[in-house]
Every structure is written in C-alpha cells, then in structure tokens.
Design an enzyme around this catalytic site. Structure first.
Site, short mmCIF file in Angstrom:
data_model
loop_
_atom_site.label_atom_id
_atom_site.label_comp_id
_atom_site.label_asym_id
_atom_site.label_seq_id
_atom_site.Cartn_x
_atom_site.Cartn_y
_atom_site.Cartn_z
N SER A 21 0.84 -1.21 -0.20
CA SER A 21 0.26 0.50 0.07
C SER A 21 1.05 1.91 -0.33
O SER A 21 1.87 1.42 -0.06
CB SER A 21 -0.93 -0.36 1.16
OG SER A 21 -2.00 1.19 0.98
N ASN A 22 0.15 2.63 0.35
CA ASN A 22 1.40 3.78 0.81
C ASN A 22 0.56 4.40 2.10
O ASN A 22 -0.83 4.02 1.93
CB ASN A 22 1.15 4.08 -0.65
CG ASN A 22 -0.79 4.78 -1.58
OD1 ASN A 22 -1.29 5.30 -0.44
ND2 ASN A 22 -0.71 4.00 -2.26
N GLY A 23 0.83 5.86 1.47
CA GLY A 23 0.58 6.65 2.81
C GLY A 23 0.16 7.66 2.54
O GLY A 23 -0.54 8.31 3.29
N SER A 24 -1.48 7.19 1.80
CA SER A 24 -2.05 8.42 1.33
C SER A 24 -3.45 8.45 2.58
O SER A 24 -3.62 6.94 2.86
CB SER A 24 -3.57 8.10 0.11
OG SER A 24 -4.50 8.63 -0.22
N ALA A 88 -4.56 7.24 -4.45
CA ALA A 88 -3.26 7.30 -4.70
C ALA A 88 -3.30 5.29 -5.10
O ALA A 88 -2.73 4.08 -3.97
CB ALA A 88 -2.22 7.26 -3.42
#
Length: 209
Positions: A21-24, A88
């Site tokens: 995943s990512n930090g959105s 994102a």
C-alpha cells in the site's frame, strides 16, 4: 452535476494480514467530495481504506484493492459529468497472494508482482464529449514535468500536481501545495493551504460557479 471521486490508498494483499500500500490518508479526496456536495453536485465517493468519516451527502462506495476500485468506478463513470481520480492506487499487486498467513522465512525472499489496472487511463480512454476527467500526480522530483507527461499520456482535461517529498504537505498531511495544469496549457498554483481550501480552488477551475 454528477461527480465521481476516488480517494485514499488501495491495499494489494500478499496474504490475509499483509499487503502492499502507500501513505495516502484520503484527506484530499474527501475534501473534494465535501466541496462538491456544497456546490449541489451529486457525488459518488469511491474510497480505499481510510480513517475518515464520509462527508455529508455523498454516496459512499468502500473498496480495498485496485481491482475493487475499478469495478466500483466503471459503471459510475459512464454517467458522471466529472471524474476526479485522487486515490493513490497501488501500482503493483502480488502475482500469487497466499490464502493463509505466510510464515516468516529464515532469510531473504523474492516477491513476484504484476501491475494493477490503470484505472485513470482505462476510464479516460472512454471519455465522452463534454465529460471532464481530472487526475492527480503525486511526485517527489520534477513535479510539473511528470504531471504534464501524465496529463498528455492519459488524455486528461486537468491534472493536479503536488510534491509529496515535503513532510508537512501532501500524503497524510492536513495541508497541500498544488499546481493545477490544463490540457490547453493553463497553470494555476495554490498553497500551501489546508486541503479543504485546495479542494475549493480546484473546483473553481474545473467548473467555475
């Protein structure tokens, strides 16, 4: 005015408990959804996993993966007037996710991944006359160069560029600094400012009141 907005990250599971995943945080997408409803627009918000309450008046569609997000967006895109792709979306997913939790190995492992569906490119290719498609470009360097390339490659009407290398701006922050680039060469910069103010700035350029 019917508006479709995506927000937050996607999660691409390696196994039932681990994921890519990512930090959105979803804050920018949710701010846009709130600002659009205040304009009287009908808003469908397709959101990945975030710790935010839905804005009043939106129709929520909660998803997890990129495939889930595309499946939710595809039928809504056909009837929307404006599509704002803020999410994102993870660029890759595991090739062969495990149905059971993987045990920690004794040494390095190799993870095989494949690209996820490019939701924005796929839907923008189906754009009908009069429909407005907006993308976001979160970049760490040469921000406007990469954003302009995305605008042209995906045949967008607008792209919103922001520098996510700055710790207090962009992903998971309350403020943002943006540059709105148009297919006709327009350039509008704004911020740093709270994300609700950025959302209102963006909508003013997409659809002046």
């Amino acid at each position: 005015m019917r508006c479709l907005i995506t927000a937050g990250p996607t999660r691409e599971h390696l196994d039932p408990v681990r994921f890519l995943s990512n930090g959105s945080s979803g804050k920018m997408g949710y701010a846009l959804a709130a600002a659009a409803t205040l304009r009287g627009w009908q808003v469908d918000l397709v959101s990945g996993p975030v710790a935010l309450s839905p804005p009043m008046g939106v129709r929520m569609h909660r998803v997890t993966s990129a495939a889930d997000m595309f499946a939710a967006c595809e039928p809504l895109f056909a009837t929307c007037d404006v599509f704002i792709a803020v999410a994102a979306v993870a660029d890759f997913r595991p090739y062969a996710p495990s149905l059971q939790k993987r045990k920690k190995p004794g040494g390095p492992i190799t993870l095989e991944v494949v690209p996820t569906i490019d939701i924005l490119r796929t839907l923008a290719a189906r754009k009908r006359p009069g429909q407005c498609v907006v993308g976001f470009a979160a970049e760490t360097h040469d921000v406007e160069v990469h954003a302009r390339q995305k605008l042209e490659a995906k045949h967008l009407d607008w792209v919103v560029a922001n520098d996510v290398s700055q710790p207090n701006l962009g992903m998971n922050a309350d403020d943002n600094a943006i540059v709105v680039l148009g297919a006709g060469g327009a350039r509008h910069a704004f911020g740093p400012a709270p994300k609700p103010a950025c959302a209102e700035f963006i909508l003013r350029h997409l659809a002046p009141a």
